[in-house]
Design an enzyme around this catalytic site. Sequence first.
Site, PDB file in Angstrom:
ATOM      1  N   ARG A  62     -27.755  61.632  -4.411  1.00  0.00           N
ATOM      2  CA  ARG A  62     -26.977  61.117  -3.092  1.00  0.00           C
ATOM      3  C   ARG A  62     -27.964  60.578  -2.357  1.00  0.00           C
ATOM      4  O   ARG A  62     -27.844  59.424  -1.650  1.00  0.00           O
ATOM      5  CB  ARG A  62     -26.251  62.477  -2.510  1.00  0.00           C
ATOM      6  CG  ARG A  62     -25.869  61.941  -1.021  1.00  0.00           C
ATOM      7  CD  ARG A  62     -24.677  62.936  -0.628  1.00  0.00           C
ATOM      8  NE  ARG A  62     -24.984  64.424  -0.812  1.00  0.00           N
ATOM      9  CZ  ARG A  62     -25.585  65.233  -0.304  1.00  0.00           C
ATOM     10  NH1 ARG A  62     -26.681  64.785   0.578  1.00  0.00           N
ATOM     11  NH2 ARG A  62     -25.722  66.350  -0.475  1.00  0.00           N
ATOM     12  N   TYR A 116     -16.512  42.771  16.686  1.00  0.00           N
ATOM     13  CA  TYR A 116     -15.715  43.145  15.377  1.00  0.00           C
ATOM     14  C   TYR A 116     -14.795  43.874  15.651  1.00  0.00           C
ATOM     15  O   TYR A 116     -15.046  45.294  16.295  1.00  0.00           O
ATOM     16  CB  TYR A 116     -16.807  43.223  14.003  1.00  0.00           C
ATOM     17  CG  TYR A 116     -15.953  43.382  12.899  1.00  0.00           C
ATOM     18  CD1 TYR A 116     -15.176  42.496  12.007  1.00  0.00           C
ATOM     19  CD2 TYR A 116     -15.949  44.558  12.286  1.00  0.00           C
ATOM     20  CE1 TYR A 116     -14.535  42.518  10.866  1.00  0.00           C
ATOM     21  CE2 TYR A 116     -15.518  45.048  11.033  1.00  0.00           C
ATOM     22  CZ  TYR A 116     -14.882  43.980  10.279  1.00  0.00           C
ATOM     23  OH  TYR A 116     -13.987  44.368   9.305  1.00  0.00           O
ATOM     24  N   ASP A 189     -25.029  43.310  15.147  1.00  0.00           N
ATOM     25  CA  ASP A 189     -24.285  43.112  13.814  1.00  0.00           C
ATOM     26  C   ASP A 189     -24.752  41.589  13.449  1.00  0.00           C
ATOM     27  O   ASP A 189     -24.219  40.787  14.147  1.00  0.00           O
ATOM     28  CB  ASP A 189     -22.757  43.192  14.121  1.00  0.00           C
ATOM     29  CG  ASP A 189     -21.981  43.084  12.982  1.00  0.00           C
ATOM     30  OD1 ASP A 189     -22.451  42.343  11.829  1.00  0.00           O
ATOM     31  OD2 ASP A 189     -20.861  43.663  12.728  1.00  0.00           O
ATOM     32  N   LYS A 214     -20.405  40.875   2.615  1.00  0.00           N
ATOM     33  CA  LYS A 214     -20.101  39.363   3.170  1.00  0.00           C
ATOM     34  C   LYS A 214     -21.212  38.590   2.191  1.00  0.00           C
ATOM     35  O   LYS A 214     -20.928  38.414   0.956  1.00  0.00           O
ATOM     36  CB  LYS A 214     -20.329  39.085   4.409  1.00  0.00           C
ATOM     37  CG  LYS A 214     -19.425  40.240   5.322  1.00  0.00           C
ATOM     38  CD  LYS A 214     -17.823  39.824   5.005  1.00  0.00           C
ATOM     39  CE  LYS A 214     -17.019  40.554   5.692  1.00  0.00           C
ATOM     40  NZ  LYS A 214     -17.083  41.093   7.012  1.00  0.00           N
TER      41      LYS A 214
END
Length: 392
Positions: A62, A116, A189, A214
């Site tokens: 993890r 966003y 962002d 993206k």
Amino acid sequence: MTKSKLSKTLKDTTLASHVGRQPDDHQGLVNVPVHRASSILFPTLAELHAATMDPARSAYGRTGTASTFALQDAIAALEGSGGATVLTPSGSSAISTVLLTFARPGGHFLVTDAVYESTRAFCDLVLKDFGVETTYYDPAIGAEIAGLIRPETTVIFLESPGSLTFEIQDVPAIVAAAKSHPDLVTILDNTWSTPLFFKPLGVGVDVSLQSVTKYIGGHADLMMGSLTASGTPLKLIRRMVRRLGLCVSPDECFLALRGLRTLAPRLERHQANGLALARWLEALPEVSRVLHPGLESFPGHDLWKRDFTGASGLFSFVVEPDADVAAMVDGMELFGIGYSWGGYETLILPAHMKSARSVVPWDEPGQVLRVHAGLEDPDDLIADLEAGLSRL
Ligand SMILES: *Cc1c(COP(=O)(O)O)cnc(C)c1O
């Protein structure tokens, strides 16, 4: 480790080919292979303990494997300014994780009105119920943000250019206003630019956020987010990621690294295609406005020229209020209808502006269409657009 051998003065395009690779550790393989793990074994308890305590190592799947670390190192090198990168399972989880990290009961956030949609939703639908108040601010506010900062403000959230309509923020002015409040964290962002076209940490932003989904992924086939920071913000983000139990799969890291290797030449082509389509659209009578920071006609163009080194392939244009947008979009041959962007393929979607703003209403008549210019030949894209516009 190859990374430590790299000279400090390499350009981004070169870094993207070389950072995060350790052929000596992997039988000479150019790419770090996929390291899958839950349990990791150690020869002694003392060595297990040492690995557990060291943030640069991992004692459990993890907290990462060689695949995770390779991608983190590569993104951190491109972000620059000595930051380190933490990965999350999506761009949206990077947003929720970093906002949770700096949320306090009775606390206050300042968030750009052009943010966003899922950032706004997390503030309004989740954090509000935990006693965090969010004030949205005009993306053009600049230094006047100082007047909105309260003693209980813990976060200024920026997104530049803004989602859907590409408002460029005066990031250095906002950062300067924030610096007089030592406990205030600035988060940007940076998904549109990637660190190749804008480096938030380089202008003093505390946390640079990306939807790796993206442009770094670049092939419409993976989901991931990244947070890059240093000092106390980094320590707090790492703790939150660990306490939330977030992790990313080594397979996704492998794909994201593969995407990152070609990020620079892909972005150049996205930029060229986006500008070609935007310039072509701008000359048409049925298009009332093109929203692209690289166009001289765009209100944020001068700020963009001052602070950015390029424009990616995402922009919007505005058509008549009563134009039949569905007839245009549904009949496109090459422009896909779908969410997200940053892949090699071109996309088009109407943007619903009414619900997207709360401080500076989008009251321009007309319908906004958002385009992601992919890597196709621009002449083919323009021919498809031309046929589409005739259906409006
Ligand atoms: C897509 C996007 C996100 C969210 O990323 P996901 O990986 O889709 O969760 C965040 N910010 C911006 C600007 C985006 O375009």
